[in-house]
Design a protein around this motif. Structure first.
Motif, mmCIF file in Angstrom:
data_model
loop_
_atom_site.group_PDB
_atom_site.id
_atom_site.type_symbol
_atom_site.label_atom_id
_atom_site.label_comp_id
_atom_site.label_asym_id
_atom_site.label_seq_id
_atom_site.Cartn_x
_atom_site.Cartn_y
_atom_site.Cartn_z
ATOM 1 N N ALA A 132 9.203 -1.461 -9.733
ATOM 2 C CA ALA A 132 9.007 -1.871 -8.337
ATOM 3 C C ALA A 132 9.052 -3.389 -8.202
ATOM 4 C CB ALA A 132 7.675 -1.333 -7.817
ATOM 5 N N VAL A 133 8.602 -4.108 -9.239
ATOM 6 C CA VAL A 133 8.629 -5.564 -9.223
ATOM 7 C C VAL A 133 10.025 -6.095 -9.512
ATOM 8 C CG1 VAL A 133 7.764 -7.664 -10.340
ATOM 9 C CG2 VAL A 133 6.189 -5.779 -9.829
ATOM 10 N N SER A 139 -6.373 -6.378 1.899
ATOM 11 C CA SER A 139 -6.151 -7.504 0.985
ATOM 12 C C SER A 139 -4.902 -7.215 0.142
ATOM 13 C CB SER A 139 -7.378 -7.706 0.088
ATOM 14 O OG SER A 139 -7.152 -8.707 -0.862
ATOM 15 N N ARG A 140 -3.752 -7.579 0.684
ATOM 16 C CA ARG A 140 -2.487 -7.177 0.078
ATOM 17 C C ARG A 140 -1.891 -8.209 -0.865
ATOM 18 N NH1 ARG A 140 0.691 -4.161 5.089
ATOM 19 N NH2 ARG A 140 -0.950 -2.643 5.551
ATOM 20 N N GLY A 180 0.836 -1.192 0.000
ATOM 21 C CA GLY A 180 0.000 0.000 0.000
ATOM 22 C C GLY A 180 0.871 1.242 0.000
ATOM 23 N N ILE A 181 0.659 2.105 0.978
ATOM 24 C CA ILE A 181 1.473 3.329 1.089
ATOM 25 C C ILE A 181 2.243 3.244 2.396
ATOM 26 C CG2 ILE A 181 1.481 5.851 1.030
ATOM 27 C CD1 ILE A 181 -1.231 5.776 -0.264
ATOM 28 N N PRO A 182 3.488 2.752 2.369
ATOM 29 C CA PRO A 182 4.274 2.613 3.601
ATOM 30 C C PRO A 182 4.409 3.941 4.341
ATOM 31 C CG PRO A 182 5.346 1.480 1.777
ATOM 32 C CD PRO A 182 4.222 2.267 1.183
ATOM 33 N N ILE A 233 7.748 -8.753 -1.192
ATOM 34 C CA ILE A 233 7.010 -7.583 -0.710
ATOM 35 C C ILE A 233 7.282 -6.389 -1.625
ATOM 36 C CG2 ILE A 233 6.738 -5.957 1.196
ATOM 37 C CD1 ILE A 233 7.488 -8.216 3.088
ATOM 38 N N ILE A 234 6.214 -5.836 -2.196
ATOM 39 C CA ILE A 234 6.316 -4.670 -3.088
ATOM 40 C C ILE A 234 5.823 -3.441 -2.328
ATOM 41 C CG2 ILE A 234 5.587 -3.663 -5.280
ATOM 42 C CD1 ILE A 234 5.009 -6.502 -6.267
ATOM 43 N N PRO A 235 6.693 -2.475 -2.064
ATOM 44 C CA PRO A 235 6.256 -1.270 -1.345
ATOM 45 C C PRO A 235 5.510 -0.307 -2.273
ATOM 46 C CG PRO A 235 8.588 -1.115 -1.881
ATOM 47 C CD PRO A 235 8.135 -2.469 -2.355
#
Length: 315
Positions: free
Chosen positions: A186-187, A92-93, A19-21, A176-178
């Motif tokens: 990002a991936v 739901s991440r 999501g938005i860390p 884990i993708i921030p």
């Protein structure tokens, strides 16, 4: 989540979108403008499609290209917002590996398609103003269909290497993708391999597509402005320029957030991560929201037809 952060794997079955860390506690509040903008984008673009389909006088190249833009915007916003809202509302991440790559493909493909449609619309304005007597013979329905097909094929083929390259990298550090969605870099940054091919290719596509499309749009408008300034009266010049104003506003709404986000992503290393993510979502969501509003407000035929529909329902 800690297990997924430390377990070694070469082909993860799922990724975790954070999501938005740093702003996790505000996810519910942030979801309100996101949801509102998504609803506006859906309603606005479907309204454009409905009006053009039902209004016979709007069956022309400019409005066909506008419909293509509306469809592209619907696909672009729907590729990200449902999953984003599920993260905000239901935490739901998880996202399946293949679904992540599919989302990546659709996002970047339709960003390129959007840009290509703006070039096609600039071509339409150029022909309409510089060669008005030949407009209907140059931009016939078959020609418009071929331009639309070429725009879609360009986006599809240019972005096709993204998921194929991402799939071949080994992922042995983390899944884990921030981020709020599966953005390409990002991936691939999660891969424990030399990803320079992906990095260079994505930079090349971003630069070439943006540079070439902006170049063609600029050339078109230089010719358009030359034709406008050659008109004999001020009223004629203002009226002719008014036919381009909607397209110019759409260009600014599309390219300014995208270029700003790209520059910040590449050079804004000291900028907070949550600001990066918010800007990355802005350039995906803001254009689909603004495009139908701009054309609805500034195009008389669409505005009149919309008011007619609303007044009819009000009765």
């Amino acid at each position: 989540m800690s297990d997924s952060n430390t377990t070694e794997f070469t082909n993860p079955s799922t990724f975790i979108l954070l999501g938005i860390p740093g702003l996790e506690m505000a996810h519910v509040w942030i979801s309100i403008p996101f949801c509102a903008m998504y609803i506006i984008a859906i309603l606005g673009n479907f309204t454009i499609l409905f009006i053009v389909k039902t209004e016979q006088s709007l069956h022309g190249p400019m409005y066909y290209f506008l419909c293509m833009l509306a469809v592209s915007d619907l696909v672009l916003s729907t590729s990200t917002l449902p999953k984003t809202l599920s993260i905000f509302w239901f935490n739901s991440r998880e996202i399946d590996f293949s679904a992540c790559l599919t989302q990546m493909y659709f996002i970047h493909c339709f960003l390129v398609v959007d840009s290509g449609i703006l070039v096609a619309m600039a071509l339409d304005r150029y022909v309409a103003i510089c060669h008005p007597l030949r407009h209907s013979t140059i931009l016939t329905n078959p020609v418009v269909a071929k331009i639309g097909l070429a725009v879609v094929l360009r986006g599809s083929m240019l972005i096709l290497p993204y998921p194929f390259l991402a799939r071949r990298w080994p992922y042995c550090r983390t899944n884990i993708i921030p981020h709020l969605y599966c953005e390409h870099m990002a991936v691939v940054k999660l891969a424990c391999a030399d990803i320079r091919i992906s990095n260079y290719y994505s930079l090349s596509v971003a630069f070439l597509v943006t540079a070439l499309d902006v170049f063609f749009i600029t050339v078109s408008y230089i010719q358009i402005l030359r034709a406008i300034f050659s008109l004999p009266t001020k009223d004629a010049r203002l009226k002719t320029f008014g036919t381009c104003s909607s397209h110019l506003c759409v260009i600014l709404a599309s390219y300014i957030p995208a270029v700003f986000s790209l520059l910040m992503h590449r050079f804004g290393h000291n900028v907070a991560l949550h600001f990066h993510i918010l800007m990355a979502n802005a350039y995906l969501l803001v254009p689909p929201v603004l495009h139908p509003i701009i054309y609805g407000v500034r195009t008389k035929q669409i505005r009149d037809r919309l008011l007619q529909l609303l007044s009819h329902k009000g009765m």
